[in-house]
Scaffold this active site. Structure first.
Site, PDB file in Angstrom:
ATOM      1  N   SER A 198      23.551  50.914  41.767  1.00  0.00           N
ATOM      2  CA  SER A 198      23.487  50.051  42.947  1.00  0.00           C
ATOM      3  C   SER A 198      22.665  50.677  44.061  1.00  0.00           C
ATOM      4  CB  SER A 198      24.894  49.756  43.471  1.00  0.00           C
ATOM      5  OG  SER A 198      25.636  49.016  42.534  1.00  0.00           O
ATOM      6  N   GLU A 254      30.796  49.598  29.761  1.00  0.00           N
ATOM      7  CA  GLU A 254      31.470  49.496  31.059  1.00  0.00           C
ATOM      8  C   GLU A 254      32.330  48.241  31.128  1.00  0.00           C
ATOM      9  OE1 GLU A 254      30.428  49.719  35.852  1.00  0.00           O
ATOM     10  OE2 GLU A 254      28.807  49.499  34.414  1.00  0.00           O
ATOM     11  N   GLU A 299      31.570  36.567  39.089  1.00  0.00           N
ATOM     12  CA  GLU A 299      30.686  35.398  39.120  1.00  0.00           C
ATOM     13  C   GLU A 299      29.579  35.527  38.076  1.00  0.00           C
ATOM     14  OE1 GLU A 299      32.898  35.655  42.836  1.00  0.00           O
ATOM     15  OE2 GLU A 299      31.681  37.107  41.763  1.00  0.00           O
TER      16      GLU A 299
END
Length: 393
Positions: free
Chosen positions: A131, A246, A380
């Site tokens: 990230s 993951e 989402e």
């Protein structure tokens, strides 16, 4: 799908239980029971990893050729369930469950020989550089620049939400090696030494008041090209392979422990009050459904199949069930959940808790687990995957 354990499975279960009874010290059990995150502090997790490594059990999913026990799917599930029931502290997944399998799948023989033994022993403790500010779930938009200079890449930019970067001596990292064309086509997967000049780690304190995540800055950091995993500009393919590990299942054992904990807290606070019993029973139904789904996936894997979109379904349901259990405990504890007691919840502390002992971790766990529906691919994004691959939308 057979829900009953075979005689061999029962014998293995007994072996695991005997090992845990003999080797889990009271402090390690306490550290596991008081976890507020999937990440245990290395002062506890690495002690437990060394014990497991000596037994050959540090990496349940690794094949024997790389130092794993060579267990089948059923044995791995039994081991995970018994560790959860015994409150064993979790091992960091970054090395054992994420970059380790990637090195097995994409690394050179030299990289495998160097890194895999160090991951097993805990000598190398890893963090994940994915990230970036402005590039959360949209990972393909990452901008950490890596320019070739002789035999090195030179890195400039930053990573954020980097769990345990302040503990890690290694990082696996996605970098931008080509800014032209499709964003996914210009990403490369690198392995970094965290002691390299130009790397700076700055803490980010969470809502729970804990230092678990960080922002990492790179100012002219030189990384040898020999530290690249896979071809240049093919890091997106490597990253997708890693995300399969993951986002995998295996949450049911921990959810069952969390359900028992939430049930006890709710009973202590409300007895048999119908409204609160309903919340616990609804959570139990959700956990049972996840358990059955994971068993179906386990049966498919044992027959040589793949989880496919089921991993996205389990990721969604697992995180939402965990958050539901946290909410039950916080509601039952009332004002006691709001008392911040970081010193009292540390393993080995002799400071008595204010109120019920469950209040030590209920609120930090609730706050920390809010992130579970974001990390590893937000829920989402997982629903989008299901819509495309299952519903054909």
């Amino acid at each position: 799908m057979d829900l009953e354990l075979t005689p061999d499975d029962l014998a293995f279960q007994a072996e695991v239980r005997a090992f845990l009874d003999e080797n889990l010290t009271p402090e390690l059990r306490e550290a596991g029971a008081r976890l507020t995150s999937v990440f245990c502090e290395p002062r506890h997790s690495l002690v437990w990893q060394r014990i497991l490594h000596a037994q050959g059990w540090a990496a349940p999913a690794w094949p024997k050729e790389y130092g794993g026990p060579g267990w089948n799917e059923a044995q791995r599930a039994i081991f995970a369930a018994e560790c959860a029931r015994a409150s064993a502290p979790g091992l960091s997944p970054m090395g054992l469950k994420m970059v380790g399998p990637v090195i097995m799948g994409y690394g050179t023989p030299e990289q495998k020989a160097h890194y895999l033994p160090r991951i097993l022993s805990g000598e190398d403790y890893w963090c994940q550089g994915y990230s970036e500010p402005g590039s959360g779930s949209d990972l393909a938009s990452l901008q950490l620049k890596a320019e070739r200079d002789g035999d090195d890449y030179v890195l400039t930019g930053s990573k954020i939400w980097t769990t345990h970067a302040h503990h890690a001596n290694r990082m696996f990292c996605l970098v931008r090696t080509d800014a032209g064309g499709k964003p996914q086509a210009g990403i490369t997967f690198l392995l970094l030494d965290m002691a390299t000049p130009g790397i700076e780690v700055k803490p980010i304190i969470t809502l729970a008041g804990e230092h678990e995540v960080n922002q990492v800055f790179f100012d002219g950091v030189r990384v040898p090209q020999t530290n690249r995993i896979g071809p240049e500009n093919q890091g997106w393919t490597v990253a997708k392979y890693l995300l399969e590990f993951e986002r995998g299942g295996g949450s049911a054992p921990g959810l069952k422990v969390g359900l028992d904990r939430a049930d006890r807290v709710a009973r202590d606070a409300f007895g048999e009050d119908a409204a609160h019993r309903r919340r616990v029973v609804e959570a139990e139904i959700a956990v049972t459904a996840i358990d059955m789904s994971e068993r179906r996936v386990l049966a498919a894997l044992s027959a040589g199949g793949a989880p496919g979109p089921a991993s996205s379904m389990l990721k969604i349901n697992g995180t939402e069930a965990m958050q539901r259990l946290d909410e039950i405990s916080v509601a039952a504890l009332g004002a006691y959940a709001a008392v911040d007691q970081p010193e009292a919840r540390a393993a080995g502390s002799n400071i008595p808790p204010v109120g019920p002992e469950a209040g030590l971790v209920a609120m930090p766990r609730y706050l920390n687990n809010r992130a579970a529906s974001i990390y590893g691919g937000s829920n989402e994004i997982q629903r989008d995957i299901i819509a495309r691959l299952v519903l054909g939308l």
